[in-house]
Scaffold this motif. Structure first.
Motif, PDB file in Angstrom:
ATOM      1  N   ILE A  72      57.794  44.869  99.344  1.00 29.40           N
ATOM      2  CA  ILE A  72      58.689  45.879  99.917  1.00 29.40           C
ATOM      3  C   ILE A  72      60.078  45.777  99.297  1.00 29.40           C
ATOM      4  O   ILE A  72      60.731  46.789  99.005  1.00 29.40           O
ATOM      5  CB  ILE A  72      58.763  45.730 101.448  1.00 29.40           C
ATOM      6  N   LEU A  73      60.538  44.546  99.073  1.00 28.52           N
ATOM      7  CA  LEU A  73      61.832  44.352  98.414  1.00 28.52           C
ATOM      8  C   LEU A  73      61.823  44.935  96.999  1.00 28.52           C
ATOM      9  O   LEU A  73      62.786  45.594  96.583  1.00 28.52           O
ATOM     10  CB  LEU A  73      62.175  42.863  98.355  1.00 28.52           C
ATOM     11  N   LEU A  74      60.754  44.702  96.256  1.00 22.75           N
ATOM     12  CA  LEU A  74      60.687  45.204  94.881  1.00 22.75           C
ATOM     13  C   LEU A  74      60.658  46.733  94.850  1.00 22.75           C
ATOM     14  O   LEU A  74      61.356  47.363  94.040  1.00 22.75           O
ATOM     15  CB  LEU A  74      59.458  44.624  94.175  1.00 22.75           C
ATOM     16  N   GLY A  76      61.816  48.713  97.225  1.00 20.41           N
ATOM     17  CA  GLY A  76      63.103  49.184  97.719  1.00 20.41           C
ATOM     18  C   GLY A  76      64.200  49.101  96.679  1.00 20.41           C
ATOM     19  O   GLY A  76      64.951  50.064  96.469  1.00 20.41           O
ATOM     20  N   LEU A  77      64.301  47.970  95.998  1.00 20.52           N
ATOM     21  CA  LEU A  77      65.357  47.797  94.998  1.00 20.52           C
ATOM     22  C   LEU A  77      65.126  48.685  93.780  1.00 20.52           C
ATOM     23  O   LEU A  77      66.083  49.218  93.188  1.00 20.52           O
ATOM     24  CB  LEU A  77      65.427  46.327  94.574  1.00 20.52           C
ATOM     25  N   GLY A  78      63.858  48.868  93.391  1.00 19.19           N
ATOM     26  CA  GLY A  78      63.568  49.758  92.276  1.00 19.19           C
ATOM     27  C   GLY A  78      63.957  51.195  92.576  1.00 19.19           C
ATOM     28  O   GLY A  78      64.576  51.882  91.753  1.00 19.19           O
ATOM     29  N   THR A  79      63.606  51.658  93.774  1.00 18.89           N
ATOM     30  CA  THR A  79      63.947  53.026  94.170  1.00 18.89           C
ATOM     31  C   THR A  79      65.453  53.200  94.330  1.00 18.89           C
ATOM     32  O   THR A  79      66.019  54.236  93.962  1.00 18.89           O
ATOM     33  CB  THR A  79      63.238  53.391  95.487  1.00 18.89           C
ATOM     34  N   PHE A  80      66.120  52.179  94.877  1.00 19.12           N
ATOM     35  CA  PHE A  80      67.574  52.219  95.034  1.00 19.12           C
ATOM     36  C   PHE A  80      68.253  52.410  93.679  1.00 19.12           C
ATOM     37  O   PHE A  80      69.184  53.214  93.539  1.00 19.12           O
ATOM     38  CB  PHE A  80      68.056  50.921  95.685  1.00 19.12           C
TER      39      PHE A  80
END
Length: 395
Positions: A72-74, A76-80
């Motif tokens: 989920i972190l990966l 989320g950060l990629g989309t951000f």
């Protein structure tokens, strides 16, 4: 992961929120001028980000309980980071609002996971101290964000400020990909089932400890959001500060918040969670009430507004570590869902506040002061009547 690495990662993950907001606050008047937008449209770039941030957590929380924090972190950060590129290249106010909303939705995954990670690894009492250390790191990022945003906007444009937001997301993505180890050792295979999810949320929202600490977090963040949404127009347009001067003002606010997180750890060691939150409630009420009194009496200057707000933001450094860790404390098997629900409620309050501020702006500092005073009362009453009576986090 070593304790130091955990604190660094948490600081980066939690710090993505002030980076996404504080860095571009000095640029809001420039964005308004370039697009010929109304004040309410410009504030929507912040309100939409925060509404998407809060709402998305209701999805990210159960997903992280089911599949773990790392994927989920990966995502989320990629989309951000990708949404950050869209913000930089936006050619209209409508495009910017859409990209900021997507960025907020991605940010929800990052911050929600950070709060849940604290519960994955620590007990509620220990978690408050760890959260305080992580939020001290957030304070350093917040200190640097506003001055950098003002400087980049003055030297180049608001596009440069938002480019740095995108760059921060990319750095955090690389750091997580290379160093983060999964903290959910027993994933919940039923976390996404509708009946299970509804039962979990109902259990969380009815839990007195969750209600008490979430109300404190909502009140404290509501006051901070009011300042973030209004202060650039008050201090730049009304009081005539240059953007770099406003950036320094935000630096002083962030530094005071940082001091609040340090004070929080000292108070926790001496008084425990409930007494610490009660003391913070006094600071909140003094700051909000004093600011409103000054504004009502016609005192609209940097000193008359910022002097009281320093008390409020000092208390914010106390309330957020205790509130966020305390709210998820009773739910070791559903930390993602509890973190998501608390974050969602905070952002709903912020979104409503943003709409109200856009509707009542009259060119003075009074709406900002009145809103901060309102949230200071909510914070203090929650600290004294809910947290203090509960006697602390219970598992």
């Amino acid at each position: 992961m070593s304790p130091t690495l955990i604190i660094v990662l948490l600081s980066m993950l939690l710090g993505i929120q002030p980076v996404a907001t504080d860095l571009y606050l000095p640029a809001l008047p420039a964005i308004k001028a370039e697009f010929g937008a109304t004040l309410s449209q410009v504030q929507l770039t912040l309100s939409a980000l925060l509404l998407a941030f809060g709402t998305s957590q209701l999805v990210w929380g159960p997903l992280s309980d089911r599949f773990g924090r790392r994927p989920i972190l990966l995502w989320g950060l990629g989309t951000f980071t990708l949404a950050g590129l869209g913000c930089v290249l936006a050619s209209s106010m409508q495009e910017l609002i859409v990209w900021r909303a997507l960025q907020g939705a991605a940010m929800g995954a990052v911050v929600m996971c950070a709060r849940a990670i604290v519960r994955d690894l620590y007990t509620p009492e220990t978690g408050a101290g760890v959260m305080s250390k992580a939020l001290t790191g957030l304070g350093f990022l917040a200190c640097a964000s506003a001055p950098l945003g003002g400087l980049l906007t003055d030297l180049w444009s608001w596009h440069a400020a938002l480019s740095l937001v995108m760059g921060f997301g990319a750095i955090a993505l690389i750091l997580v990909a290379l160093t983060f180890k999964e903290t959910v050792h027993r994933k919940n295979p039923h976390a996404l089932q509708v009946k299970v999810l509804a039962k979990t949320w109902w259990h969380i929202v009815r839990h007195p400890t969750f209600v008490a600490f979430t109300c404190v977090s909502i009140g404290s963040y509501g006051g901070l959001f009011t300042f973030l949404a209004s202060s650039s127009f008050v201090f730049i347009n009304l009081l005539g500060l240059a953007r770099w001067q406003y950036g320094l003002l935000l630096f002083s606010m962030a530094f005071t918040y940082l001091l609040g997180t340090v004070l929080c750890r000292r108070l926790l060691a001496r008084f425990g969670v409930t007494q610490t939150v009660a003391i913070g409630g006094v600071f909140s009420l003094v700051g909000g009430g004093w600011m409103a009194l000054n504004a009502w009496l016609g005192g609209q200057s940097v000193v008359s507004l910022m002097g009281p707000f320093y008390w409020f933001i000092l208390a914010h450094g106390i309330h957020q570590p205790c509130g966020q860790s305390g709210a998820v404390g009773p739910f070791p098997k559903a930390a993602g869902a509890a973190s998501a629900l608390g974050g969602f409620l905070m952002m709903v309050a912020a979104f409503i506040t943003g709409l109200w501020l856009g509707a009542v702006q009259d060119g003075s500092a009074l709406p900002m002061a009145q809103s901060i005073a309102f949230w200071s009362v909510i914070t203090a009453l929650s600290a004294w009547l809910l947290v203090l009576r509960r006697g602390g986090p219970r598992v």
